[in-house]
Structure formats: structure tokens, C-alpha cells
Scaffold this motif. Structure first.
Motif, PDB file in Angstrom:
ATOM      1  N   SER A   1       7.120  -6.866 -17.771  1.00 51.09           N
ATOM      2  CA  SER A   1       8.384  -6.147 -17.743  1.00 51.09           C
ATOM      3  C   SER A   1       9.447  -7.082 -18.284  1.00 51.09           C
TER       4      SER A   1
ATOM      5  N   ILE B   1      14.579  -2.285 -22.717  1.00 54.88           N
ATOM      6  CA  ILE B   1      13.668  -2.661 -21.647  1.00 54.88           C
ATOM      7  C   ILE B   1      12.282  -2.114 -21.971  1.00 54.88           C
TER       8      ILE B   1
ATOM      9  N   PHE C   1       7.963  -2.199 -20.443  1.00 59.68           N
ATOM     10  CA  PHE C   1       7.045  -2.556 -19.363  1.00 59.68           C
ATOM     11  C   PHE C   1       5.673  -1.991 -19.672  1.00 59.68           C
TER      12      PHE C   1
ATOM     13  N   ALA D   1       5.781  -1.272 -11.117  1.00 57.05           N
ATOM     14  CA  ALA D   1       6.599  -1.158 -12.335  1.00 57.05           C
ATOM     15  C   ALA D   1       8.071  -1.009 -11.977  1.00 57.05           C
ATOM     16  N   TYR D   2       8.370  -0.193 -10.984  1.00 57.92           N
ATOM     17  CA  TYR D   2       9.768  -0.040 -10.572  1.00 57.92           C
ATOM     18  C   TYR D   2      10.297  -1.345  -9.977  1.00 57.92           C
TER      19      TYR D   2
ATOM     20  N   SER E   1      10.754  -3.882 -12.820  1.00 55.14           N
ATOM     21  CA  SER E   1      11.775  -3.455 -13.782  1.00 55.14           C
ATOM     22  C   SER E   1      13.167  -3.426 -13.161  1.00 55.14           C
ATOM     23  N   LYS E   2      13.255  -3.120 -11.892  1.00 58.05           N
ATOM     24  CA  LYS E   2      14.547  -3.175 -11.191  1.00 58.05           C
ATOM     25  C   LYS E   2      15.033  -4.620 -11.165  1.00 58.05           C
TER      26      LYS E   2
ATOM     27  N   ALA F   1      16.079   2.038 -24.043  1.00 58.07           N
ATOM     28  CA  ALA F   1      14.627   2.156 -23.885  1.00 58.07           C
ATOM     29  C   ALA F   1      14.150   3.192 -24.885  1.00 58.07           C
TER      30      ALA F   1
ATOM     31  N   SER G   1       6.900   7.087 -17.643  1.00 59.18           N
ATOM     32  CA  SER G   1       7.894   6.108 -18.106  1.00 59.18           C
ATOM     33  C   SER G   1       9.299   6.704 -18.087  1.00 59.18           C
TER      34      SER G   1
ATOM     35  N   LEU H   1      12.369   5.144 -16.066  1.00 57.10           N
ATOM     36  CA  LEU H   1      13.607   4.765 -16.759  1.00 57.10           C
ATOM     37  C   LEU H   1      14.816   5.474 -16.156  1.00 57.10           C
TER      38      LEU H   1
ATOM     39  N   LEU I   1      15.811   3.825 -13.059  1.00 57.89           N
ATOM     40  CA  LEU I   1      16.477   2.553 -13.332  1.00 57.89           C
ATOM     41  C   LEU I   1      17.901   2.735 -13.857  1.00 57.89           C
TER      42      LEU I   1
END
Length: 166
Positions: free
Chosen positions: A78, A91, A93, A105-106, A109-110, A127, A136, A140, A143
Motif C-alpha cells: 500500500s 494511492i 494497494f 487493506a483498509y 491504506s488508512k 486513485a 477497490s 477508496l 478512505l
């Protein structure tokens, strides 16, 4: 470099080539992100050096290895990519299939989004994703990125999302 409850994020090294090979040859990666012509561990090493490690040197950021604290296993990546053809950093991942659907992933990515906004002062963050990659897109959106517009990217219709949609 970054840490969450369950994860550590660090810069990739050439020693991560076996992970990169496994990730970039997995069917979901090929379907949703694309074929990067990684056919061997040596190809993965070259990709790491020419793309990922080079980004740390050129941009001061890049894609980071996501490591499970519990086992010290690299499970995904990520971070950020500065792509030719996009006006701002985006961004990205990707995770090995067996680690999807567990919130990693969250979580990763956060952490990188917070780093981008509070340390790197990146704004906006973009993104790109395949319009059919609902997982995804959902991540996104969670996020804070929203649909901006559709693009023709290397002959494929993709979606552009942004923290400051147009």
C-alpha cells in the motif's frame, strides 16, 4: 516506518522479490491491476529496483510492504505512485488473495493516507481503478476518495477518484 494495530509498513527491498512475484502473478492482481510482465523472481527484483525503490529516491515516497506483526510475513503493499499522465500522486494497494477480506487493506491504506496528508502534505490524492473492481472502489470511498471522472488509460476505460473530485 508506519504501524497499526496489526501491521507494520516499511519500504520494499530486493529481498522482497518472492513476495512481489507471488502478488503480481496472482489471478486477481492480473485481472484488476494488470500484467506487469513479471515472469520470474529476477523480473520481480528488476521491478522492485526500477520502479518501487526508485520512487523512494525520486519522490520521497512509494509503495510500502505491508507486514503482519504477528508473523512478520509480507501480505501486501500500500502506498503511492507518481504516474506519468496523472496530475497528482495516486494511492495504490494490492494484497495476496489469502489476506483479502480481513480488513488489512483498509488498515494499511488508512495509515498511508494519514501519512500522506499529515507528513507528505499530498493534496489531492488520486486513485485509478477498473470500473468493475467494486472492492477497490468501496475501499477508496471509505478512505475519502470520490468519483471524479472516467479516463482512457492505456486503451482501457478506468475510473479516476480523488480526495477533491471535480
Amino acid at each position: 516506518m508506519l504501524e497499526t494495530d496489526r501491521l507494520r509498513l516499511r519500504e520494499f527491498t530486493v529481498e522482497d522479490a518472492p513476495f512481489m512475484y507471488a502478488l503480481m502473478t496472482s489471478p486477481l492482481y492480473l485481472k484488476n491491476i494488470g500484467d506487469r510482465n513479471i515472469r520470474s523472481i529476477e523480473d520481480a527484483e528488476a521491478f522492485l529496483v526500477s520502479k518501487i525503490v526508485k520512487s523512494y529516491q525520486d519522490n520521497g515516497y512509494g509503495l510500502y510492504a505491508v507486514v503482519l506483526k504477528q508473523s512478520n510475513e509480507v501480505i501486501g503493499m500500500s502506498g503511492f505512485v507518481r504516474r506519468e499522465g496523472l496530475p497528482h500522486t495516486d494511492i495504490g494497494f494490492g494484497f495476496l488473495p489469502q489476506f483479502m477480506g480481513k480488513g488489512y487493506a483498509y488498515e494499511a491504506s488508512k495509515a498511508v493516507m494519514d501519512y500522506a496528508q499529515n507528513v507528505l502534505a499530498l493534496d489531492p490524492i488520486l486513485a485509478i481503478t477498473n470500473k468493475d473492481n467494486i472492492r477497490s472502489i468501496t475501499l477508496l470511498n471509505k478512505l475519502g476518495l470520490e468519483y471524479s471522472n472516467a479516463l482512457d488509460w492505456e486503451g482501457e476505460a478506468i475510473l479516476l477518484l480523488s480526495t477533491r473530485p471535480q
